[in-house]
Design a protein around this motif. Structure first.
Motif, PDB file in Angstrom:
ATOM      1  N   LEU A 216       5.050 -23.245  -9.135  1.00  0.00           N
ATOM      2  CA  LEU A 216       4.732 -23.252  -7.701  1.00  0.00           C
ATOM      3  C   LEU A 216       3.603 -24.253  -7.490  1.00  0.00           C
ATOM      4  O   LEU A 216       2.555 -24.141  -8.143  1.00  0.00           O
TER       5      LEU A 216
ATOM      6  N   LEU B 157       0.825 -23.610  -1.486  1.00  0.00           N
ATOM      7  CA  LEU B 157      -0.139 -22.493  -1.441  1.00  0.00           C
ATOM      8  C   LEU B 157      -1.468 -22.822  -2.121  1.00  0.00           C
ATOM      9  O   LEU B 157      -2.009 -22.013  -2.889  1.00  0.00           O
TER      10      LEU B 157
ATOM     11  N   TRP C 231       9.588 -23.093  -3.343  1.00  0.00           N
ATOM     12  CA  TRP C 231       8.250 -23.650  -3.245  1.00  0.00           C
ATOM     13  C   TRP C 231       8.268 -25.164  -3.050  1.00  0.00           C
ATOM     14  O   TRP C 231       8.184 -25.927  -4.006  1.00  0.00           O
TER      15      TRP C 231
ATOM     16  N   TRP D 230      -4.980 -14.246   0.174  1.00  0.00           N
ATOM     17  CA  TRP D 230      -4.007 -15.259   0.608  1.00  0.00           C
ATOM     18  C   TRP D 230      -4.451 -15.772   1.970  1.00  0.00           C
ATOM     19  O   TRP D 230      -4.479 -15.022   2.946  1.00  0.00           O
TER      20      TRP D 230
ATOM     21  N   CYS E 119       8.712 -15.514  -7.109  1.00  0.00           N
ATOM     22  CA  CYS E 119      10.033 -15.792  -6.547  1.00  0.00           C
ATOM     23  C   CYS E 119      10.804 -16.776  -7.420  1.00  0.00           C
ATOM     24  O   CYS E 119      12.029 -16.719  -7.493  1.00  0.00           O
TER      25      CYS E 119
END
Ligand code: AHR
Length: 487
Positions: free
Chosen positions: A29, A313, A98, A301, A73
């Motif tokens: 990611l 992210l 991602w 987050w 994920c």
């Protein structure tokens, strides 16, 4: 200045603090693996087999006990056979979860086990139940753990690894209520039973099988899952809970530019995890005395840093995150009778990261320093502790836990969560007379962070401590975390 009393009872041992409670998570990611942990053998950045040496050293310094991989994920769309063998021949894929980037699979099973060997930590694999097959997962376990005599063991040898690896922790799927297949608990539970049947214990290896547990307060998932799975070769179930300021997933807010109110709402939201632990544990205990809880994704987050890929992210990390980390780790210690592992999301360059990188530069975040300061709790026994407390903007001012280490020393970790009040802690310890102490402090303005230009803005310093025959006194500045080792 407020003065609070604290009682610690060294004779009242409560539960073992499994080192894995201080665990971490790495996913394909953004820049967690590629351009983070893994830069490739040809990189000018000092590396061993493509893995950054400075990151390995940083992980070793905080005694990283376990690392989860490859997602997240991503795990439920990962096909492990694409990530073995000659690198230039490895199949490429698109990382649809991602950022839609091309994944060249140059970091695969061999590279991950090499990483764990360099860190000296347990590997924790998340298997693909969402888009994979029973055969694919069964063969992965065979490839990794079977000594010889099967096509998978021979394939591993052909790919340069003669001896099998040891694999303890195996997650059967990830977030199968969501990105891992949008399943109902009943459907997942039956799939779990089927998949786990074919994950065998080979060559003396013993798997610790982990079922996908709930999202936050989804108690129905836990109940239905366990009513079908029961003790069906399940060692633990996972819980995912992310801290979002005000619980607002649409407007999470900036990681560095936030109001005092947002700070207090973030800490309040992080403390909610204790209620989740208690309620999910109560459900587990209806079905089994043996199944444990693993919080294999937790952390703060926020919105991504301006100008960065929203699918990556990437966020900064301040003293707010340090306080949140201390609160979570103190809670995990307090519930170490049921929690056997927890994994912060994520290790490098993603969400509440330990480490941020930019080219060859590396920054240790305030969160990283908290893990270093709390490392002494690993493999210790939680002992009774109680601190007088008061409430500020809806949160308790002080967070604390204490443990007795195998060498007989005591570790006490404390956080002053207020933004405007120094607190003096006067402790009384039953059954232990301290002769010496090492006390460390992390403090600063709540919005302080470590940048590539100023990597040491938030860094641990020595904390003044006074000892008596049966205790200690310290002053915790506002917005601070302390770690005290008494001998
Ligand atoms: O950590 C980022 C993502 O959050 C993980 O991939 C997923 O499991 C969770 O929703």
């Amino acid at each position: 200045m407020k003065q609070l009393n604290m009682v610690i009872n060294a004779l009242d041992k409560r539960s073992h603090i499994n080192p894995e409670i201080y665990g971490h998570f790495s996913e394909h990611l953004g820049r967690c693996i590629y351009k983070g942990i893994y830069v490739g053998e040809d990189s000018p950045i000092p590396n061993t087999d493509g893995i950054r040496n400075d990151i390995i050293q940083a992980f070793r310094d905080i005694k990283m006990p376990v690392l989860r991989w490859p997602g997240g994920c991503f795990a439920d769309e990962y096909h492990w056979k694409d990530g073995i063998g000659e690198k230039s021949l490895r199949k490429k894929m698109v990382n649809t979860h991602w950022g839609g980037v091309t994944e060249d699979n140059s970091f695969g099973t061999h590279e991950f086990f090499n990483l764990c060997e360099q860190i000296g930590c347990e590997p924790y694999l998340a298997g693909n139940l969402g888009s994979g097959s029973v055969q694919e997962l069964a063969e992965w376990i065979e490839y990794i753990t079977l000594d010889s005599g099967s096509p998978m063991a021979e394939l591993r040898k052909k790919n340069g690894r003669e001896k099998p690896w040891k694999l303890k922790y195996l997650g059967i799927g990830n977030e199968n209520w969501g990105c891992g297949g949008s399943m109902t608990p009943e459907y997942y539970a039956n799939e779990y039973r089927r998949y786990q049947t074919y994950c065998r214990n080979f060559s003396g290896n013993k798997l610790y099988k982990i079922a996908c547990g709930p999202n936050g307060d989804d108690y129905e998932w836990t109940d239905k899952l366990l009513s079908i799975v029961k003790d069906w070769h399940t060692s633990a179930i996972s819980l995912h809970y992310y801290t979002v300021p005000k619980g607002d997933w649409i407007h999470k807010g900036s990681a560095t530019d936030f109001t005092d109110d947002e700070y207090y709402s973030t800490i309040s939201s992080t403390l909610h995890i204790e209620e989740l632990i208690k309620k999910h544990s109560a459900i587990i205990s209806k079905y089994s005395d043996n199944i444990k809880l693993i919080i294999d994704e937790w952390g703060c987050w926020y919105d991504v840093e301006p100008g960065t890929n929203p699918g990556f992210l990437y966020q900064q990390n301040t003293m707010r995150d340090a306080i949140a980390t201390a609160c979570n780790l103190n809670i995990f210690n307090a519930h170490s009778d049921v929690i056997c592992m927890a994994n912060l999301a994520q290790a490098v360059n993603v969400l509440q990261a330990l480490i941020l990188t930019e080219g060859d530069k590396l920054v240790k975040t305030p969160t990283y320093h908290i893990f270093g300061m709390f490392a002494q709790h690993q493999d210790s026994e939680l002992i009774y502790s109680f601190a007088e407390n008061f409430s500020v903007n809806g949160i308790p001012a002080v967070s604390q836990s204490a443990s007795i280490n195998p060498d007989g020393s005591i570790t006490v970790t404390l956080a002053n969560c207020t933004l405007d009040e120094d607190i003096e802690i006067n402790s009384n310890i039953v059954g232990f007379s301290p002769k010496s102490a090492v006390a460390t402090l992390l403090t600063g303005d709540v919005r302080d962070y470590n940048s590539f230009d100023n990597p040491d803005t938030v860094t641990p310093t020595e904390l003044a401590i006074s000892l008596s025959d049966n205790g200690f006194s310290v002053t915790l500045p506002k917005c601070s975390v302390a770690s005290i080792t008494l001998r």
